[in-house]
Scaffold this motif. Structure first.
Motif, PDB file in Angstrom:
ATOM      1  N   PRO A  71       0.865  -1.164   0.066  1.00 32.90           N
ATOM      2  CA  PRO A  71       0.242  -0.142  -0.329  1.00 32.90           C
ATOM      3  C   PRO A  71       1.002   0.934   0.253  1.00 32.90           C
ATOM      4  O   PRO A  71       2.342   1.531   0.705  1.00 32.90           O
ATOM      5  CB  PRO A  71      -0.871  -0.184   1.545  1.00 32.90           C
ATOM      6  CG  PRO A  71      -0.002  -1.177   2.310  1.00 32.90           C
ATOM      7  CD  PRO A  71       0.717  -2.077   1.135  1.00 32.90           C
ATOM      8  N   ALA A  72       0.337   2.337  -0.712  1.00 33.53           N
ATOM      9  CA  ALA A  72       1.269   3.521  -0.931  1.00 33.53           C
ATOM     10  C   ALA A  72       0.723   3.951   0.371  1.00 33.53           C
ATOM     11  O   ALA A  72      -0.130   4.406   1.665  1.00 33.53           O
ATOM     12  CB  ALA A  72       0.609   4.423  -1.979  1.00 33.53           C
ATOM     13  N   PRO A  73       1.924   4.268   1.048  1.00 30.22           N
ATOM     14  CA  PRO A  73       2.646   5.239   2.058  1.00 30.22           C
ATOM     15  C   PRO A  73       1.328   6.709   2.264  1.00 30.22           C
ATOM     16  O   PRO A  73       1.846   7.656   1.141  1.00 30.22           O
ATOM     17  CB  PRO A  73       3.893   5.804   2.782  1.00 30.22           C
ATOM     18  CG  PRO A  73       4.764   5.603   0.975  1.00 30.22           C
ATOM     19  CD  PRO A  73       3.294   4.639   0.672  1.00 30.22           C
ATOM     20  N   GLN A  74       0.345   6.894   3.250  1.00 29.70           N
ATOM     21  CA  GLN A  74      -0.508   8.089   3.827  1.00 29.70           C
ATOM     22  C   GLN A  74       0.473   8.818   4.300  1.00 29.70           C
ATOM     23  O   GLN A  74       0.991   8.636   5.067  1.00 29.70           O
ATOM     24  CB  GLN A  74      -1.797   7.733   3.989  1.00 29.70           C
ATOM     25  CG  GLN A  74      -2.669   6.404   3.270  1.00 29.70           C
ATOM     26  CD  GLN A  74      -4.083   5.831   3.463  1.00 29.70           C
ATOM     27  OE1 GLN A  74      -3.904   6.469   5.314  1.00 29.70           O
ATOM     28  NE2 GLN A  74      -4.640   5.051   2.693  1.00 29.70           N
ATOM     29  N   ALA A  75      -0.178  10.054   3.774  1.00 28.71           N
ATOM     30  CA  ALA A  75       0.583  11.372   4.809  1.00 28.71           C
ATOM     31  C   ALA A  75      -0.042  11.524   6.089  1.00 28.71           C
ATOM     32  O   ALA A  75      -0.979  11.355   5.432  1.00 28.71           O
ATOM     33  CB  ALA A  75       0.614  12.431   3.580  1.00 28.71           C
ATOM     34  N   GLN A  76       0.689  11.536   6.974  1.00 31.71           N
ATOM     35  CA  GLN A  76       0.039  11.416   8.124  1.00 31.71           C
ATOM     36  C   GLN A  76       0.042  13.214   8.860  1.00 31.71           C
ATOM     37  O   GLN A  76       0.811  13.917   8.611  1.00 31.71           O
ATOM     38  CB  GLN A  76       0.827  10.877   9.512  1.00 31.71           C
ATOM     39  CG  GLN A  76       0.781   9.570   8.803  1.00 31.71           C
ATOM     40  CD  GLN A  76      -0.407   8.806   9.552  1.00 31.71           C
ATOM     41  OE1 GLN A  76      -1.750   9.289  10.497  1.00 31.71           O
ATOM     42  NE2 GLN A  76      -0.834   7.923   8.784  1.00 31.71           N
TER      43      GLN A  76
END
Length: 80
Positions: A71-76
């Motif tokens: 899964p693509a890393p999501q911005a936190q």
């Protein structure tokens, strides 16, 4: 580790049992000094691998795991 189901198939059990018997036969004939008996045990070890592979091909083994895309890393959001 036990939840992965690794090796818990009829193909795996059959191949390992046949190979184990081959190791026992080969070991016994090494002690007895019989070269043909030793090689008979070695043939059984190979037969265990072949039988396990054939059973897996027949659908009695574990399904191969497909490599999925990570899964693509999501911005936190940053707190601050």
């Amino acid at each position: 580790m036990s939840s992965s189901g690794h090796g818990h198939t009829p193909a795996a059990w059959t191949g390992v049992i046949i190979s184990f018997i081959g190791f026992c036969v080969a070991g016994a004939f090494i002690v007895l000094g019989s070269v043909p008996g030793f090689w008979a045990g070695m043939v059984l070890i190979g037969a265990g691998a072949v039988v396990g592979g054939l059973m897996r091909a027949a659908g009695l083994g574990q399904e191969p795991k497909r490599a999925g895309k990570a899964p693509a890393p999501q911005a936190q959001p940053q707190e601050g």
